[in-house]
Write an enzyme that holds these catalytic residues in place. Structure first.
Site, PDB file in Angstrom:
ATOM      1  N   HIS A  57      -0.720  -2.353  -5.837  1.00  0.00           N
ATOM      2  CA  HIS A  57      -2.095  -2.479  -5.373  1.00  0.00           C
ATOM      3  C   HIS A  57      -3.049  -2.238  -6.549  1.00  0.00           C
ATOM      4  O   HIS A  57      -2.622  -1.807  -7.623  1.00  0.00           O
ATOM      5  CB  HIS A  57      -2.375  -1.476  -4.241  1.00  0.00           C
ATOM      6  CG  HIS A  57      -2.220  -0.053  -4.638  1.00  0.00           C
ATOM      7  ND1 HIS A  57      -1.152   0.729  -4.276  1.00  0.00           N
ATOM      8  CD2 HIS A  57      -3.004   0.744  -5.408  1.00  0.00           C
ATOM      9  CE1 HIS A  57      -1.288   1.928  -4.788  1.00  0.00           C
ATOM     10  NE2 HIS A  57      -2.394   1.967  -5.486  1.00  0.00           N
TER      11      HIS A  57
HETATM   12  P1  TYD Z   1      -0.032   4.471  -1.567  1.00  0.00           P
HETATM   13  O1  TYD Z   1      -1.206   4.815  -2.414  1.00  0.00           O
HETATM   14  O2  TYD Z   1       0.064   3.084  -1.019  1.00  0.00           O
HETATM   15  O3  TYD Z   1       1.329   4.799  -2.338  1.00  0.00           O
HETATM   16  P2  TYD Z   1       1.940   4.306  -3.722  1.00  0.00           P
HETATM   17  O4  TYD Z   1       0.903   3.580  -4.486  1.00  0.00           O
HETATM   18  O5  TYD Z   1       2.372   5.564  -4.367  1.00  0.00           O
HETATM   19  O6  TYD Z   1       3.119   3.442  -3.419  1.00  0.00           O
HETATM   20  O7  TYD Z   1       0.056   5.533  -0.387  1.00  0.00           O
HETATM   21  C1  TYD Z   1       1.194   5.651   0.435  1.00  0.00           C
HETATM   22  C2  TYD Z   1       0.747   6.194   1.764  1.00  0.00           C
HETATM   23  O8  TYD Z   1       0.176   7.492   1.627  1.00  0.00           O
HETATM   24  C3  TYD Z   1      -0.308   5.334   2.435  1.00  0.00           C
HETATM   25  O9  TYD Z   1       0.005   5.270   3.829  1.00  0.00           O
HETATM   26  C4  TYD Z   1      -1.596   6.079   2.257  1.00  0.00           C
HETATM   27  C5  TYD Z   1      -1.144   7.524   2.136  1.00  0.00           C
HETATM   28  N1  TYD Z   1      -2.001   8.288   1.236  1.00  0.00           N
HETATM   29  C6  TYD Z   1      -2.905   9.204   1.741  1.00  0.00           C
HETATM   30  O10 TYD Z   1      -3.018   9.386   2.982  1.00  0.00           O
HETATM   31  N2  TYD Z   1      -3.691   9.919   0.884  1.00  0.00           N
HETATM   32  C7  TYD Z   1      -3.604   9.751  -0.458  1.00  0.00           C
HETATM   33  O11 TYD Z   1      -4.331  10.444  -1.224  1.00  0.00           O
HETATM   34  C8  TYD Z   1      -2.660   8.799  -0.986  1.00  0.00           C
HETATM   35  C9  TYD Z   1      -2.529   8.584  -2.466  1.00  0.00           C
HETATM   36  C10 TYD Z   1      -1.884   8.101  -0.111  1.00  0.00           C
END
Ligand code: TYD
Length: 139
Positions: A57
């Site tokens: 992303h």
């Molecule tokens: P995401 O940022 O998509 O993970 P990565 O980039 O590490 O693969 O986040 C994964 C999940 O965690 C998503 O459902 C959103 C949640 N999340 C939060 O609730 N708060 C946060 O601060 C972060 C970073 C993620």
């Protein structure tokens, strides 16, 4: 620095202080004294199964510092035109990622921990999770 014009060349490695001690080291990050943005949120990724990828992303407004506080992993940065792969494997070096950069994290070593210092609290509206939409936004 904005979502539309940022490039992978705006993302840089930041060397953090390391305080040596016979009994180990300490690295300290003191908000805007150390970073070019205020820290509003800290999170860390751990227990990452072998072969897994994270990220996939971009962010509209978020600035981040990504640190391999334990172990190692790779970060692929993509600004829609250029790509760059950075290997993080030291707790006293971090990667600054500016808004408008697609990132993928992979090749996590066993037991690695990825620490992220972020400029904003979590909001899903800040994410761009569709790569086609990202490419369109980057023009
Ligand atoms: P995401 O940022 O998509 O993970 P990565 O980039 O590490 O693969 O986040 C994964 C999940 O965690 C998503 O459902 C959103 C949640 N999340 C939060 O609730 N708060 C946060 O601060 C972060 C970073 C993620």
């Amino acid at each position: 620095m904005n979502l539309h014009s940022s490039s992978v060349y705006d993302c840089s490695i930041l060397r953090l202080d390391k305080i040596h001690n016979r009994a180990g080291n300490i690295t300290v990050v003191t908000g805007e004294e150390t970073l070019p943005f205020p820290i509003k949120r800290i999170y860390y990724l751990y227990d990452i199964p072998g072969g897994e990828e994270r990220g996939g992303h971009a962010h509209r407004g978020l600035h981040q510092l990504i640190v391999a506080v334990s172990g190692s992993f790779e970060v692929m940065l993509d600004d829609g035109k250029n790509k760059k792969i950075v290997r993080l494997n030291r707790p006293d070096f971090g990667l600054i990622v500016v808004p408008g950069i697609w990132r993928e994290l992979f090749e996590f070593s066993s037991g690695s921990v990825c620490l992220v210092l972020a400029s904003e609290v979590y909001t899903e509206a800040d994410y761009i999770r569709d790569h086609e939409e990202f490419k369109t936004l980057k023009g």
